[in-house]
Design an enzyme around this catalytic site. Structure first.
Site, PDB file in Angstrom:
ATOM      1  N   GLY A  83       0.819  -1.205   0.000  1.00 43.52           N
ATOM      2  CA  GLY A  83       0.000   0.000   0.000  1.00 43.52           C
ATOM      3  C   GLY A  83       0.856   1.260   0.000  1.00 43.52           C
ATOM      4  CG  ASN A 177      -4.837   3.888   9.856  1.00 37.47           C
ATOM      5  OD1 ASN A 177      -5.156   4.975   9.382  1.00 37.47           O
ATOM      6  ND2 ASN A 177      -3.684   3.696  10.458  1.00 37.47           N
ATOM      7  CD  GLN A 205      -7.224  -0.166   7.879  1.00 33.56           C
ATOM      8  OE1 GLN A 205      -8.081  -0.982   8.211  1.00 33.56           O
ATOM      9  NE2 GLN A 205      -5.940  -0.367   8.113  1.00 33.56           N
ATOM     10  CG  HIS A 227      -1.537  -6.730   4.549  1.00 37.92           C
ATOM     11  ND1 HIS A 227      -1.584  -6.397   5.869  1.00 37.92           N
ATOM     12  CD2 HIS A 227      -0.949  -5.682   3.927  1.00 37.92           C
ATOM     13  CE1 HIS A 227      -1.037  -5.198   6.051  1.00 37.92           C
ATOM     14  NE2 HIS A 227      -0.657  -4.739   4.865  1.00 37.92           N
ATOM     15  CB  THR A 263       9.299 -10.167 -12.958  1.00 40.92           C
ATOM     16  OG1 THR A 263      10.260  -9.911 -13.979  1.00 40.92           O
ATOM     17  CG2 THR A 263       8.567 -11.465 -13.252  1.00 40.92           C
ATOM     18  CB  CYS A 354       1.164  -0.870   9.793  1.00 34.49           C
ATOM     19  SG  CYS A 354       0.042   0.511   9.649  1.00 34.49           S
TER      20      CYS A 354
HETATM   21  C1  PLP Z   1      -4.760   3.411   5.506  1.00 33.86           C
HETATM   22  C2  PLP Z   1      -3.494   2.659   5.189  1.00 33.86           C
HETATM   23  N1  PLP Z   1      -2.779   3.003   4.099  1.00 33.86           N
HETATM   24  C3  PLP Z   1      -1.640   2.376   3.773  1.00 33.86           C
HETATM   25  C4  PLP Z   1      -1.162   1.343   4.539  1.00 33.86           C
HETATM   26  C5  PLP Z   1       0.156   0.736   4.166  1.00 33.86           C
HETATM   27  O1  PLP Z   1       0.042  -0.528   3.634  1.00 33.86           O
HETATM   28  P1  PLP Z   1       1.364  -1.451   3.505  1.00 33.86           P
HETATM   29  O2  PLP Z   1       1.750  -1.807   4.886  1.00 33.86           O
HETATM   30  O3  PLP Z   1       0.933  -2.576   2.651  1.00 33.86           O
HETATM   31  O4  PLP Z   1       2.404  -0.627   2.831  1.00 33.86           O
HETATM   32  C6  PLP Z   1      -1.870   0.935   5.679  1.00 33.86           C
HETATM   33  C7  PLP Z   1      -1.368  -0.157   6.552  1.00 33.86           C
HETATM   34  O5  PLP Z   1      -1.629  -0.208   7.707  1.00 33.86           O
HETATM   35  C8  PLP Z   1      -3.075   1.611   6.003  1.00 33.86           C
HETATM   36  O6  PLP Z   1      -3.789   1.286   7.085  1.00 33.86           O
END
Ligand code: PLP
Length: 411
Positions: A83, A177, A205, A227, A263, A354
């Site tokens: 993301g 989030n 989210q 994920h 790839t 995260c």
């Molecule tokens: C709103 C939002 N954007 C982006 C991301 C980032 O995704 P990634 O960890 O796959 O880079 C997250 C991950 O928690 C998220 O909650």
């Protein structure tokens, strides 16, 4: 295969209640099955021979499934590694394109060159805010982060007021989030369109929880993160509306229609595609299940906590809050300590997992919402999912209430 509302055996066997679906979700068994053959089917999807063709077919099928999930056409879906990459690409691509257009424009009587301007909010994910800050520090753009209401909602009028004649991009998350607030994305996209700017939306989210349709929203770009809705980690996508010009972030081979080199990761892309198909099929039932579990948890906690110790963060109107998210601030405890003590019994978050990095600072989102510090420090983010059971929420509520009884006012 466990169905909606049935526990996944490996989570149940762990003895730990999983209420951290906003951090990541367990991979759907069906998505894992879809990925398995490509651990050994090793062809390069760009090769036209017998080894490459099945891999290309898998990538094409996944592209069609992701497109169907968001109401796009397959040629508008580009696979990325995460993301964060999708968000970075949307911002970088739009800003570099604006700079290119400025250079290509006929000389306007010595008018000073300007920096492209971007509008976003104070509650975006770091994948957006850090990217804006870095590009601004490099002198490549200017940006404004608008405030949010105490419910975590962006006000369209604030965005309109922040726009300048040089605004080339609005980038706003579909939902937050941490507190689950759902933003007025369609109205923001209309604003962008009227001003000739692009609209990017990070829907990480929201997918798998609420309806997300790029046509209804009117966005030019949309971030999809596997994920967060039952797909594997390390794969994501960016929807780019046909006709939108975007500078490349990764240069090299001609993969992804020449717009994102590298790839394709066939194994992960296949899993993303299957997860997209499953969540599209089951969305209303999944959302209702997640909301029922979340609401039960919320009721049990509010009923069991001493009066006026708890504050629910996010919109009071449930139509504006993700169905699975409960952000609750409990005065008199430190959420990080609660989670550390219960880490073998309850998996949840005190902030955004995260990017928490183990720090204990009050989350920027709660700060932007002006949540009082004593409630912010005691804030738990509990997020339910497809496999959450009533036993899970009953046990989580009992664990939290027991902790508060033992430590309330002292931790
Ligand atoms: C709103 C939002 N954007 C982006 C991301 C980032 O995704 P990634 O960890 O796959 O880079 C997250 C991950 O928690 C998220 O909650």
């Amino acid at each position: 295969m466990p169905r909606l509302g049935e526990p996944l055996p490996h989570i149940q066997a762990s003895g730990c209640v999983y209420l951290d679906y906003n951090a990541t979700t367990p991979i759907f068994p069906e998505a894992a099955d879809e990925m398995r053959p490509f651990l050994t089917a090793f062809g390069n999807p760009s090769s036209a021979h017998a080894f490459g063709r099945p891999c290309k077919a898998a990538v094409d099928a996944a592209r069609a499934r992701v497109a169907a999930m968001v109401g796009a056409d397959p040629d508008e879906i580009f696979f990325t590694s995460c993301g964060s990459e999708s968000d970075n690409w949307a911002i970088w691509g739009a800003v570099m394109e604006a700079r290119r257009q400025q250079r290509a424009a006929p000389d306007t009587s010595g008018a000073a060159a300007f920096l492209p301007h971007v509008v976003s909010s104070r509650i975006e994910h770091p994948a957006v805010i850090e990217c804006l800050a870095m590009l601004a520090a490099q002198g490549l753009l200017e940006y404004t982060l608008v405030p949010v209401s105490c419910e975590g909602l962006v006000r369209v009028a604030d965005v309109e007021a922040a726009m300048t004649p040089h605004t080339c991009l609005l980038t706003f998350m579909h939902s937050n989030n941490e507190v689950g607030s759902i933003q007025p994305v369609a109205q923001l996209a209309a604003l962008a369109r009227r001003a000739g700017a692009l609209m990017h939306c990070d829907a990480a989210q929201s997918l798998g929880k609420v309806d997300v349709d790029v046509q209804q929203l009117g966005v030019d770009m949309l971030t999809v993160v596997a994920h967060k809705f039952g797909g594997p980690k390390g794969v994501a996508a960016l929807y780019v509306r046909r006709g939108v010009r975007l500078e490349r972030l990764l240069c090299g081979g001609g993969q992804e229609g020449g717009r994102r080199a590298g790839t394709e990761n066939v194994v992960l892309v296949a899993g993303l595609g299957k997860a997209a198909e499953l969540v599209s099929r089951e969305l209303p039932a999944t959302a209702a299940h997640m909301a029922a579990m979340r609401d039960s948890l919320q009721q049990q906690l509010l009923a069991g906590l001493p009066p006026s110790t708890a504050l629910i963060h996010g919109p009071a109107d449930d139509a504006l809050r993700l169905p699975n998210t409960l952000s609750i601030g409990i005065r008199g405890i430190a959420a990080a300590r609660l989670l550390a003590e219960l880490s073998e019994q309850l998996a949840a978050s005190a902030g955004a997992a995260c990017h928490s990095g183990g720090g204990h600072g009050v989350s920027a989102v709660l700060q932007a919402m002006a949540v009082p510090t004593e409630h912010a420090v005691g804030t738990l983010r509990l997020s339910t999912g497809r496999h959450t059971t009533q036993q899970d929420v009953d046990r989580a509520a009992a664990l939290i209430l027991d902790y508060v009884q033992r430590h309330g006012g002292s931790s």
